[in-house]
Design a protein around this motif. Structure first.
Motif, short mmCIF file in Angstrom:
data_model
loop_
_atom_site.label_atom_id
_atom_site.label_comp_id
_atom_site.label_asym_id
_atom_site.label_seq_id
_atom_site.Cartn_x
_atom_site.Cartn_y
_atom_site.Cartn_z
N ILE A 29 0.87 -1.17 0.00
CA ILE A 29 0.00 0.00 0.00
C ILE A 29 0.91 1.22 0.00
CG2 ILE A 29 -0.22 -0.08 2.54
CD1 ILE A 29 -3.00 1.22 2.17
N GLY A 30 0.62 2.17 -0.89
CA GLY A 30 1.50 3.33 -0.99
C GLY A 30 0.84 4.49 -1.70
N ILE A 31 1.60 5.58 -1.79
CA ILE A 31 1.15 6.80 -2.44
C ILE A 31 1.71 6.83 -3.87
CG2 ILE A 31 1.23 9.33 -2.39
CD1 ILE A 31 1.72 9.07 0.64
N VAL A 32 0.85 7.10 -4.83
CA VAL A 32 1.26 7.15 -6.24
C VAL A 32 1.98 8.47 -6.50
CG1 VAL A 32 0.50 7.10 -8.64
CG2 VAL A 32 -0.66 5.69 -6.93
N THR A 33 3.24 8.38 -6.94
CA THR A 33 4.01 9.59 -7.25
C THR A 33 4.19 9.81 -8.74
OG1 THR A 33 6.12 8.41 -7.12
CG2 THR A 33 5.29 9.40 -5.09
N GLU A 34 4.00 8.78 -9.55
CA GLU A 34 4.03 8.88 -11.00
C GLU A 34 3.06 7.86 -11.55
OE1 GLU A 34 7.74 8.43 -12.97
OE2 GLU A 34 8.56 10.33 -12.29
N ALA A 35 2.45 8.17 -12.70
CA ALA A 35 1.56 7.22 -13.36
C ALA A 35 1.67 7.42 -14.86
CB ALA A 35 0.11 7.43 -12.89
N SER A 36 1.91 6.35 -15.59
CA SER A 36 2.09 6.47 -17.03
C SER A 36 0.78 6.28 -17.77
CB SER A 36 3.12 5.45 -17.53
OG SER A 36 2.54 4.16 -17.64
N LEU A 37 0.76 6.74 -19.01
CA LEU A 37 -0.36 6.53 -19.91
C LEU A 37 -0.40 5.06 -20.34
CD1 LEU A 37 -2.48 8.28 -21.49
CD2 LEU A 37 -0.82 8.34 -23.34
N PRO A 38 -1.58 4.43 -20.39
CA PRO A 38 -1.64 3.05 -20.88
C PRO A 38 -1.18 2.96 -22.33
CG PRO A 38 -3.72 3.72 -19.86
CD PRO A 38 -2.90 4.95 -20.01
N LYS A 39 -0.54 1.86 -22.67
CA LYS A 39 -0.15 1.63 -24.06
C LYS A 39 -0.11 0.13 -24.33
CE LYS A 39 4.17 2.48 -25.21
NZ LYS A 39 5.51 3.12 -25.35
N HIS A 40 -0.05 -0.22 -25.60
CA HIS A 40 -0.05 -1.62 -26.02
C HIS A 40 1.35 -2.20 -25.82
CE1 HIS A 40 -1.10 -5.19 -28.28
NE2 HIS A 40 -2.33 -4.73 -28.46
N SER A 41 1.39 -3.43 -25.33
CA SER A 41 2.67 -4.11 -25.18
C SER A 41 3.07 -4.73 -26.52
CB SER A 41 2.57 -5.20 -24.11
OG SER A 41 1.75 -6.26 -24.58
N ASN A 42 4.21 -5.37 -26.55
CA ASN A 42 4.65 -6.04 -27.77
C ASN A 42 3.84 -7.30 -28.05
OD1 ASN A 42 6.66 -4.15 -28.31
ND2 ASN A 42 8.15 -5.22 -27.00
#
Length: 461
Positions: A29-42
């Motif tokens: 359990i933690g605090i979100v400090t960064e979050a990326s945009l979703p994208k398609h994997s390989n």
């Protein structure tokens, strides 16, 4: 930690302890400090990543990578500083980096508001297999009172430092998200600075059949949307590489500051754009000193009498034009487009990037009346502005020979003497000042028929 659903197995590990539990499943359990945009994997899945902290590791935290069958099943962080509960994520190590992996078959998550004054301890998003407990609530409440979040802001460039063909990292604010064609989205971002003036590659003789576009999107944005944009600073269009639809741009929320990593700087039709490449990443950011600095700089520009001029025309525009209103403060073309009155007068600093007709011999009709459409731009917008009748006479002067008129237009368009026949394929027009007035031509549709004319402006050479 054993793979079990007993309550005993829902104890949360501190991040520092979890980082020593390689190849084990843990709960965090933690605090979100960064979050990326979703994208398609390989492969067939979609993925995103977040970084979280707790009291045991406040910097740089730990990265968590998520995989899911669809973008909708990934966590969608509403604000940096929100709290996440993760169960049965697997700790991994690569070289000296330790991170956690969320596996769709075993793991679960829940997201909670991170606001200090919030009493709501109901998750705003949770995976279908998440099982909440009363024991979670004190952990969430405690983290809401936790320390200030620090973001990684190394190697970030402002829009004013963009260079064509280079890959840079940007710190910018999301203003608008638009679906330009089916499942193809465009992002509109801003940081308060101006993109540098780009060379114009289009040939003037193509202006009738293939005019320079006024914007990168196929249809202009509505006036209501434009009115939400800041009046100073470039609103940069951001697109995906070659129609690559693997980025979840549509999940980004307006009015959020983001960090964009490894975006390509590109010029299309003389307009700057940023291209999201397969290696690019987009992250939400918390409020921080650098963001506050950008906002302060913008406030200084927008409240100054003359700082609405383009940054690249310092200390002032070219002296080749003069106006009858030298003491009137300058405004941007975005100010012009969004002004609350249909008819008004403005003082601007612009570049003349195209003209129609392109031959100076055709500037006047058979009765000798000037009828010229100029394409004007500044860092905020492009518009058409007309030079008509007596305004054209004041601008160009009377009794010009063809050669004299051509020299004046060449100077405005950035065509050098050696280009000949005015067919240059690369031009860099100067910044010039001019007065504009807006008017309408249809009383039943005053906003839809709004146009612009240049007036009270003289070419002085």
């Amino acid at each position: 930690m054993a793979n079990s659903t007993r309550d005993d197995d829902y104890n949360y590990m501190k991040i520092v302890d979890a980082m020593a539990s390689i190849n084990q499943r843990v709960n965090l359990i933690g605090i979100v400090t960064e979050a990326s945009l979703p994208k398609h994997s390989n492969g067939t899945d979609y993925f995103c990543s977040i970084k979280l902290i707790d009291e045991s590791r406040t910097s740089p935290g730990i990265a968590v990578t998520f995989f899911a069958e669809t973008m909708e099943k990934l966590p969608h962080i509403e604000s940096i500083g929100d709290i996440i509960i993760l169960t049965r994520v697997t700790m991994k190590a690569h070289s000296s980096d330790v991170y956690a992996t969320y596996l769709k078959k075993y793991s679960s998550f829940a997201l909670f508001e991170g606001k200090h004054n919030s009493r709501n301890i109901v998750p705003y998003q949770a995976s279908p297999n998440f099982r909440g407990r009363e024991q979670d609530k004190p952990f969430v409440a405690k983290l809401r009172e936790s320390q200030k979040i620090e973001a990684d802001l190394n190697d970030l460039s402002p829009l004013k430092e963009m260079k064509e063909g280079e890959h840079i990292n940007l710190l910018c604010k999301v203003l608008h998200v638009c679906e330009v064609t089916k499942d193809d989205w465009m992002l509109f971002v801003w940081d308060g600075t101006d993109t540098p003036p780009a060379s114009i590659e289009a040939k003037l003789e193509n202006e009738m059949e293939d005019p320079l576009p006024l914007q990168l999107e196929a249809s202009p944005l509505s006036r209501d949307t434009l009115c939400t944009f800041p009046p100073v600073g470039t609103v940069l269009r951001m697109v995906t590489d070659r129609g690559n639809k693997k980025f979840g741009i549509n999940f980004l929320k307006p009015n959020k500051w983001v960090k964009v990593v490894q975006v390509k700087c590109d010029v299309h039709a003389g307009l700057w754009r940023a291209v999201l490449m397969p290696s690019s990443m987009v992250y939400y950011l918390p409020n921080n000193d650098l963001i506050l600095q950008r906002e302060r700089s913008y406030n200084e520009r927008v409240t100054s009498k003359f700082k609405r001029m383009p940054l690249s025309c310092f200390p002032g525009p070219s002296p080749i034009t003069d106006t009858d209103y030298i003491d009137v403060p300058f405004v941007t073309l975005m100010n012009v487009l969004t002004h609350p009155e249909v008819t008004f007068k403005f003082n601007c600093v612009v570049r003349v990037v195209a003209s129609f007709p392109w031959r100076v011999e055709d500037f006047c009709n058979p009765q000798g009346i000037y009828r010229v459409r100029l394409t004007l731009e500044d860092p905020t917008a492009r518009i058409y502005a007309f030079l008509y009748a007596e305004d054209g006479v004041q601008f160009f002067g009377s009794h010009n020979t063809v050669d004299e008129l051509m020299k004046k237009m060449n100077a405005l368009l950035g065509i050098t003497e050696g280009d000949g026949c005015r067919k240059a394929t690369s031009r860099n027009p100067p910044w010039v000042q001019c007065c504009l007035k807006s008017y309408y031509i249809d009383k039943t549709d005053i906003w839809g028929s709004r146009n612009y004319r240049i007036f009270a402006t003289t070419f002085v050479g």
